[in-house]
Design an enzyme around this catalytic site. Structure first.
Site, PDB file in Angstrom:
ATOM      1  N   GLU A  21       0.849  -1.188   0.000  1.00 60.77           N
ATOM      2  CA  GLU A  21       0.000   0.000   0.000  1.00 60.77           C
ATOM      3  C   GLU A  21       0.886   1.240   0.000  1.00 60.77           C
ATOM      4  OE1 GLU A  21      -3.629   2.113   2.521  1.00 60.77           O
ATOM      5  OE2 GLU A  21      -1.975   1.131   3.571  1.00 60.77           O
ATOM      6  N   ASP A  38     -10.701   1.311   8.045  1.00 57.47           N
ATOM      7  CA  ASP A  38     -11.019   2.092   9.242  1.00 57.47           C
ATOM      8  C   ASP A  38     -12.182   3.036   8.934  1.00 57.47           C
ATOM      9  OD1 ASP A  38      -8.717   1.476  11.208  1.00 57.47           O
ATOM     10  OD2 ASP A  38      -7.637   2.003   9.370  1.00 57.47           O
TER      11      ASP A  38
END
Length: 359
Positions: free
Chosen positions: A212, A291
């Protein structure tokens, strides 16, 4: 029929909230509802930054170390509002309810017990609390649930070994995986290999973050030194066709979180998330929300944004949902039932379900 809606081109689209799916990339603190964060902070007089109140969801970036620090600071503030056992149980229950609302049928929630140890009597006591909260939430909501224990790569690798041993002790009691989270640009990934070896011997799925904030070279490190069975994110594997082919051949699943990728500046916009490249290569993909507290998007939102950004068909979306289920640690009977329901979503008549019209 499954509820549908017409697109601008006249094509009918099925309701993504009714698409059965598994959720494999959801962090414990980051699963908290925004309203719950505000309520608990007010209860205990905790001052929240504007970016978690009036400016929510916050404007984030992880392009540099300073940007990641800001992101982590917000995460730490959110963690601080969890003060009691009831707070923990509430978070788990609400995360389950949110996934059920979004069509979730199986959830593997990721938690680092060391972040809560001081307040809840140590890592073992906190793990016991989380697992009991998961058991109760699963019973009350009907959602299949399990736990991934994750080490923090900004802490010493010896701490990771302690957590790996903890995860191994609970391998037959609700813990199904072992991960490595936080900024993947920090520390040396290879130093965590001994911890992952402990988890591997216990039969846990190995799910480090990789691919990422760093590119293909770090994905290779996760595969070679940590023996990753799934990759938290892994989306930047698309930059290296040879690596991507290796991932496909090995059956390593990628936990792709499109909205958080854009929020953190990994990609400029949702159309730049290389989901089509990964799909065309035959990669196993499990879309995740990462999240929701900080990125403002839940599980179904990942499917909706990728549908809109890449003009995905219902069949492609159903295939993505099925991949998430196959990549999970759900028991065989649960997995088979969800896969059957996915086929009913895409073709209720052929799958044997009675046809019904939407209201």
């Amino acid at each position: 029929m499954v509820p549908t809606r017409a697109t601008g081109e006249g094509r009918e689209q099925r309701d993504l909230l009714t698409l059965p799916k598994a959720h494999l990339h959801l962090h414990f603190t980051g699963s908290m509802r925004h309203a719950t964060l505000l309520e608990l902070a007010e209860r205990d007089g905790i001052s929240l930054p504007d970016s978690l109140v009036a400016e929510w969801p916050p404007q984030l970036s992880a392009a540099d170390e300073k940007g990641w620090f800001r992101f982590q600071r917000l995460y730490d503030v959110a963690r601080s509002v969890l003060r009691t056992e009831d707070d923990v149980r509430r978070l788990v229950r609400e995360a389950a309810e949110d996934d059920v609302r979004d069509g979730g049928r199986w959830l593997e929630i990721q938690v680092d017990p060391s972040g809560y140890a001081a307040r809840f009597g140590g890592i073992t006591a906190f793990t016991d609390l989380v697992l009991d909260a998961v058991r109760v939430a699963a019973r009350d909501t009907g959602l299949g649930m399990a736990v991934v224990i994750a080490a923090n790569r900004t802490r010493h690798p010896l701490d990771a070994r302690t957590l790996a041993r903890l995860a191994a002790q609970y391998a037959d009691r609700g813990v199904v995986g072992f991960g490595l989270s936080n900024d993947e640009r920090r520390g040396s990934t290879a130093d965590f290999a001994p911890a992952f070896a402990i988890a591997e011997r216990a039969g846990l799925t190995l799910v480090p973050h990789g691919g990422e904030l760093r590119g293909p070279e770090h994905v290779r490190t996760c595969l070679d030194t940590l023996h990753a069975g799934r990759l938290g994110h892994g989306v930047r594997s698309a930059e290296d066709p040879e690596l991507l082919d290796r991932i496909v051949q090995a059956g390593v699943a990628l936990e792709v979180c499109p909205v958080s990728n854009v929020a953190l500046g990994v990609y400029s916009d949702l159309t730049s998330v290389p989901l089509p490249t990964l799909m065309a290569a035959g990669a196993t993909i499990a879309l995740g929300a990462d999240d929701p507290l900080l990125f403002g998007s839940q599980l179904a939102g990942q499917y909706a944004t990728m549908r809109a950004a890449h003009d995905l068909t219902d069949r492609q979306l159903a295939d993505l949902a099925a991949m998430s289920v196959r990549a999970s640690r759900a028991p065989d009977a649960v997995r088979d039932a969800i896969l059957s329901d996915i086929e009913r979503w895409i073709d209720p008549v052929t799958a044997g379900a009675p046809a019904r019209m939407s209201p």
